[in-house]
Design an enzyme around this catalytic site. Sequence first.
Site, PDB file in Angstrom:
ATOM      1  N   GLU A 102      12.302  16.648 -24.601  1.00 51.88           N
ATOM      2  CA  GLU A 102      11.754  17.346 -23.809  1.00 51.88           C
ATOM      3  C   GLU A 102      12.341  18.090 -23.043  1.00 51.88           C
ATOM      4  OE1 GLU A 102       8.689  15.953 -22.366  1.00 51.88           O
ATOM      5  OE2 GLU A 102       8.437  13.547 -23.052  1.00 51.88           O
ATOM      6  N   ARG A 110       1.118  -0.837   0.010  1.00 48.20           N
ATOM      7  CA  ARG A 110       0.280  -0.026  -0.195  1.00 48.20           C
ATOM      8  C   ARG A 110       1.058   1.151   0.430  1.00 48.20           C
ATOM      9  NH1 ARG A 110      -4.047  -2.520   3.700  1.00 48.20           N
ATOM     10  NH2 ARG A 110      -5.376  -2.861   2.268  1.00 48.20           N
ATOM     11  N   HIS A 164       9.801   7.360 -27.323  1.00 46.15           N
ATOM     12  CA  HIS A 164       8.871   8.466 -25.958  1.00 46.15           C
ATOM     13  C   HIS A 164       8.782   9.654 -27.343  1.00 46.15           C
ATOM     14  CE1 HIS A 164       5.894  10.946 -23.738  1.00 46.15           C
ATOM     15  NE2 HIS A 164       6.954  11.164 -23.328  1.00 46.15           N
ATOM     16  N   ASN A 218       2.750  18.811 -21.612  1.00 48.94           N
ATOM     17  CA  ASN A 218       2.073  17.742 -22.338  1.00 48.94           C
ATOM     18  C   ASN A 218       2.165  18.593 -23.436  1.00 48.94           C
ATOM     19  OD1 ASN A 218      -0.775  15.525 -22.026  1.00 48.94           O
ATOM     20  ND2 ASN A 218       0.876  15.809 -21.001  1.00 48.94           N
ATOM     21  N   GLU A 222      -2.049  17.755 -11.470  1.00 46.34           N
ATOM     22  CA  GLU A 222      -2.748  18.648 -13.245  1.00 46.34           C
ATOM     23  C   GLU A 222      -4.190  18.997 -13.465  1.00 46.34           C
ATOM     24  OE1 GLU A 222      -0.878  16.200 -16.804  1.00 46.34           O
ATOM     25  OE2 GLU A 222      -2.704  16.627 -17.772  1.00 46.34           O
ATOM     26  N   LYS A 239       4.350  11.090 -11.515  1.00 49.23           N
ATOM     27  CA  LYS A 239       3.589  10.571 -12.258  1.00 49.23           C
ATOM     28  C   LYS A 239       4.264   9.583 -12.793  1.00 49.23           C
ATOM     29  CE  LYS A 239       0.804  14.147 -15.482  1.00 49.23           C
ATOM     30  NZ  LYS A 239       0.510  14.446 -17.228  1.00 49.23           N
ATOM     31  N   LYS A 288      10.581  22.658 -14.047  1.00 48.77           N
ATOM     32  CA  LYS A 288       9.735  21.313 -13.736  1.00 48.77           C
ATOM     33  C   LYS A 288       9.120  21.281 -12.322  1.00 48.77           C
ATOM     34  CE  LYS A 288       7.897  16.769 -14.528  1.00 48.77           C
ATOM     35  NZ  LYS A 288       7.555  15.362 -15.416  1.00 48.77           N
ATOM     36  N   HIS A 329       2.040  16.167 -26.213  1.00 46.01           N
ATOM     37  CA  HIS A 329       1.848  14.689 -25.967  1.00 46.01           C
ATOM     38  C   HIS A 329       0.763  14.213 -27.303  1.00 46.01           C
ATOM     39  CE1 HIS A 329       5.693  15.970 -24.103  1.00 46.01           C
ATOM     40  NE2 HIS A 329       5.576  14.502 -22.764  1.00 46.01           N
ATOM     41  N   HIS A 339       1.628  10.329 -27.795  1.00 46.27           N
ATOM     42  CA  HIS A 339       0.662   9.831 -27.896  1.00 46.27           C
ATOM     43  C   HIS A 339       0.037   8.162 -28.389  1.00 46.27           C
ATOM     44  CE1 HIS A 339       1.286  11.093 -22.939  1.00 46.27           C
ATOM     45  NE2 HIS A 339       2.844  10.599 -23.492  1.00 46.27           N
ATOM     46  N   ARG A 388      -0.532  22.581 -15.222  1.00 48.62           N
ATOM     47  CA  ARG A 388       0.905  20.970 -14.693  1.00 48.62           C
ATOM     48  C   ARG A 388       0.374  20.661 -16.611  1.00 48.62           C
ATOM     49  NH1 ARG A 388       3.253  15.671 -11.513  1.00 48.62           N
ATOM     50  NH2 ARG A 388       4.451  15.194 -13.175  1.00 48.62           N
TER      51      ARG A 388
HETATM   52  N1  LIG Z   1       6.422  10.520 -15.238  1.00 48.24           N
HETATM   53  C1  LIG Z   1       6.647  11.252 -16.506  1.00 48.24           C
HETATM   54  O1  LIG Z   1       6.774  11.965 -15.543  1.00 48.24           O
HETATM   55  C2  LIG Z   1       7.409  10.864 -17.603  1.00 48.24           C
HETATM   56  C3  LIG Z   1       8.190  12.360 -18.127  1.00 48.24           C
HETATM   57  C4  LIG Z   1       8.264  12.154 -19.702  1.00 48.24           C
HETATM   58  C5  LIG Z   1       8.167  10.620 -20.136  1.00 48.24           C
HETATM   59  N2  LIG Z   1       7.714   9.481 -19.414  1.00 48.24           N
HETATM   60  C6  LIG Z   1       8.183   8.132 -19.735  1.00 48.24           C
HETATM   61  O2  LIG Z   1       9.687   7.962 -20.193  1.00 48.24           O
HETATM   62  C7  LIG Z   1       9.129   7.063 -20.672  1.00 48.24           C
HETATM   63  C8  LIG Z   1      10.460   6.776 -21.901  1.00 48.24           C
HETATM   64  O3  LIG Z   1      12.273   7.342 -21.131  1.00 48.24           O
HETATM   65  P1  LIG Z   1      13.311   6.992 -21.837  1.00 48.24           P
HETATM   66  O4  LIG Z   1      13.456   7.726 -22.853  1.00 48.24           O
HETATM   67  O5  LIG Z   1      14.203   7.359 -20.417  1.00 48.24           O
HETATM   68  O6  LIG Z   1      13.257   5.602 -21.831  1.00 48.24           O
HETATM   69  P2  LIG Z   1      13.148   3.813 -21.408  1.00 48.24           P
HETATM   70  O7  LIG Z   1      13.317   4.484 -19.786  1.00 48.24           O
HETATM   71  O8  LIG Z   1      13.205   3.211 -22.311  1.00 48.24           O
HETATM   72  O9  LIG Z   1      15.031   3.995 -21.671  1.00 48.24           O
HETATM   73  C9  LIG Z   1      15.987   4.188 -23.203  1.00 48.24           C
HETATM   74  C10 LIG Z   1      16.850   2.724 -23.395  1.00 48.24           C
HETATM   75  O10 LIG Z   1      17.855   3.640 -22.842  1.00 48.24           O
HETATM   76  C11 LIG Z   1      18.162   2.532 -22.318  1.00 48.24           C
HETATM   77  N3  LIG Z   1      19.332   3.099 -20.985  1.00 48.24           N
HETATM   78  C12 LIG Z   1      18.380   3.845 -19.874  1.00 48.24           C
HETATM   79  N4  LIG Z   1      19.943   4.499 -19.806  1.00 48.24           N
HETATM   80  C13 LIG Z   1      21.328   4.079 -20.104  1.00 48.24           C
HETATM   81  C14 LIG Z   1      22.367   4.328 -19.740  1.00 48.24           C
HETATM   82  N5  LIG Z   1      22.555   4.943 -19.036  1.00 48.24           N
HETATM   83  N6  LIG Z   1      23.326   3.550 -20.421  1.00 48.24           N
HETATM   84  C15 LIG Z   1      23.018   2.665 -21.117  1.00 48.24           C
HETATM   85  N7  LIG Z   1      21.775   2.750 -21.638  1.00 48.24           N
HETATM   86  C16 LIG Z   1      20.452   3.470 -21.099  1.00 48.24           C
HETATM   87  C17 LIG Z   1      17.495   1.344 -21.645  1.00 48.24           C
HETATM   88  O11 LIG Z   1      17.668   0.439 -21.459  1.00 48.24           O
HETATM   89  C18 LIG Z   1      16.168   1.864 -22.861  1.00 48.24           C
HETATM   90  O12 LIG Z   1      16.822   0.405 -23.566  1.00 48.24           O
HETATM   91  C19 LIG Z   1       8.331   6.745 -22.158  1.00 48.24           C
HETATM   92  O13 LIG Z   1       8.007   5.317 -21.659  1.00 48.24           O
HETATM   93  C20 LIG Z   1       7.764   8.098 -20.951  1.00 48.24           C
HETATM   94  O14 LIG Z   1       5.950   7.842 -21.753  1.00 48.24           O
HETATM   95  C21 LIG Z   1       7.164  10.090 -18.099  1.00 48.24           C
HETATM   96  O1  LIG Z   2       5.342  15.539 -16.121  1.00 49.83           O
HETATM   97  C1  LIG Z   2       4.295  15.669 -16.592  1.00 49.83           C
HETATM   98  O2  LIG Z   2       3.074  16.410 -16.126  1.00 49.83           O
HETATM   99  C2  LIG Z   2       4.343  15.447 -17.835  1.00 49.83           C
HETATM  100  O3  LIG Z   2       3.035  15.725 -18.837  1.00 49.83           O
HETATM  101  C3  LIG Z   2       5.606  15.317 -18.544  1.00 49.83           C
HETATM  102  C4  LIG Z   2       5.507  14.250 -19.871  1.00 49.83           C
HETATM  103  O4  LIG Z   2       6.899  14.472 -20.608  1.00 49.83           O
HETATM  104  C5  LIG Z   2       5.049  12.942 -19.429  1.00 49.83           C
HETATM  105  O5  LIG Z   2       5.800  12.249 -20.621  1.00 49.83           O
HETATM  106  C6  LIG Z   2       4.223  12.442 -18.938  1.00 49.83           C
HETATM  107  O6  LIG Z   2       4.152  11.373 -18.259  1.00 49.83           O
HETATM  108  C7  LIG Z   2       2.559  12.266 -19.907  1.00 49.83           C
HETATM  109  O7  LIG Z   2       2.186  12.631 -18.633  1.00 49.83           O
HETATM  110  P1  LIG Z   2       0.131  12.052 -18.662  1.00 49.83           P
HETATM  111  O8  LIG Z   2      -0.332  12.429 -18.613  1.00 49.83           O
HETATM  112  O9  LIG Z   2       0.470  12.509 -20.364  1.00 49.83           O
HETATM  113  O10 LIG Z   2       0.601  10.407 -19.263  1.00 49.83           O
HETATM  114 ZN   LIG Z   3       6.860  13.188 -22.383  1.00 51.34          ZN
END
Ligand SMILES: NC(=O)c1ccc[n+]([C@@H]2O[C@H](COP(=O)([O-])OP(=O)(O)OC[C@H]3O[C@@H](n4cnc5c(N)ncnc54)[C@H](O)[C@@H]3O)[C@@H](O)[C@H]2O)c1
Ligand SMILES: O=C(O)C(=O)C[C@@H](O)[C@H](O)[C@H](O)COP(=O)(O)O
Ligand SMILES: [Zn+2]
Length: 375
Positions: A189, A125, A269, A248, A240, A147, A230, A251, A255, A244
């Site tokens: 980004e 939890r 992404h 997006n 959001e 997020k 951010k 996106h 997406h 916030r």
């Molecule tokens: N939570 C949020 O606010 C938020 C914001 C933006 C994106 N996202 C999410 O993030 C994801 C994309 O993240 P990403 O671009 O990091 O992709 P990812 O996590 O897939 O990493 C990219 C690739 O690089 C590799 N990698 C990562 N770090 C490395 C390193 N130091 N050395 C060698 N290889 C490495 C990973 O294994 C992977 O193959 C998406 O799912 C997106 O929706 C979330």
């Molecule tokens: O942190 C946020 O808020 C964002 O929108 C950052 C985005 O870059 C990220 O991809 C996020 O995961 C998108 O959020 P979602 O709520 O559209 O899924």
């Molecule tokens: Zn994003």
Amino acid sequence: MADIAHTVHVALGDRAYDILIGDSLLDDAGAILAERFPGRRYGIITDDNVARAQLPRLLKSLDAAGLGHTEIVLPAGEATKSWAYLGQAVEGILAARLERGDLVIALGGGVIGDLAGFAAAIARRGMDFVQMPTSLLAQVDSSVGGKTGINSPHGKNLIGAFHQPRLVLADLSTLDTLDARQFASGYAEVVKYGLIDDEDFFFWLEEHQAEIFAGGPARGEAIARCCAHKARVVIEDEKELGVRALLNLGHTFGHALEKDTGYSDRLLHGEGVAIGMVLAHGFSARLGLAPSQDSGRIAQHLKKSGLPTTLADIPGKLGSTETLMAAIAQDKKVSRGALTFILTRGIGQAFIEKNVDGAAVAEFLNEMRALPLSP
Ligand SMILES: NC(=O)c1ccc[n+]([C@@H]2O[C@H](COP(=O)([O-])OP(=O)(O)OC[C@H]3O[C@@H](n4cnc5c(N)ncnc54)[C@H](O)[C@@H]3O)[C@@H](O)[C@H]2O)c1
Ligand SMILES: O=C(O)C(=O)C[C@@H](O)[C@H](O)[C@H](O)COP(=O)(O)O
Ligand SMILES: [Zn+2]
């Protein structure tokens, strides 16, 4: 003493935390964690690429500080953000008998950060977790703001929770093992922050792009500026309910394209966001809201950074416009059936537009499908 180049504080009351940015923070992680969270055990969630490239540094540092740990290594790639691997992560935490008071570490890119953060939100939890972002995208965006979640066949990030990390450790040296395509994806980004409300940052990026890609001092500065941006937004609107949504930008289109390409390597992404930002600027120009030359200038900068900018740049066949519109209809910003888009009056002037006409979006997408590969 850890070598910390920048600290950004996310002032969220009892959920406040620091983002520490520096050159060797993975090597210092054991000492930092021992001091901030005494007496805990650690469940490290990572992927197989990061396990090869960076995990040994973290393990050495935890061992040197005498911290107990267990590792859960998942396959790399967007497809891992799924029920199956979420289950594997949570069951791994339970099998290792990590207690509610122990800590989950997300060591990796945004996929691992989102999945591990969600696993921490629901295991026993709710457990605390620490983000250790190793991709550019994760260092500038996904490790900050809480997020967390996974994808659904119905759409991107449709399952998840807001769950803030207790600490973010962004070690700049981890980017040395990231491949060029992934670095460029994260850079989309970075550009987003300029396009939202900081035209000076966008112009600065145009000047410093080569240095950022080469790993000069501008890289750390860019990452710190993105985190500060951010953090400001998240402090103002954690869940959001308003501003916030500006984060997006690009996106809603992006997406839908990621879903259409099966959350696969066909479109990362950040690549979807790059195309989405150009589309958002083009659509805004079409509505008479933004100067038409802006989308060209943005596309040129993204293209120079190795990013795709048109629908035709996506390898393979895209689904129909109807299919893309069905994905857009599942966007989390939809309210009472109406679409919300982040539109713009120009570079650095994004705004939230509710009740966007879906037929106009579909017509625009139809035209964009006919465009050739970016020059
Ligand atoms: N939570 C949020 O606010 C938020 C914001 C933006 C994106 N996202 C999410 O993030 C994801 C994309 O993240 P990403 O671009 O990091 O992709 P990812 O996590 O897939 O990493 C990219 C690739 O690089 C590799 N990698 C990562 N770090 C490395 C390193 N130091 N050395 C060698 N290889 C490495 C990973 O294994 C992977 O193959 C998406 O799912 C997106 O929706 C979330
Ligand atoms: O942190 C946020 O808020 C964002 O929108 C950052 C985005 O870059 C990220 O991809 C996020 O995961 C998108 O959020 P979602 O709520 O559209 O899924
Ligand atoms: Zn994003």
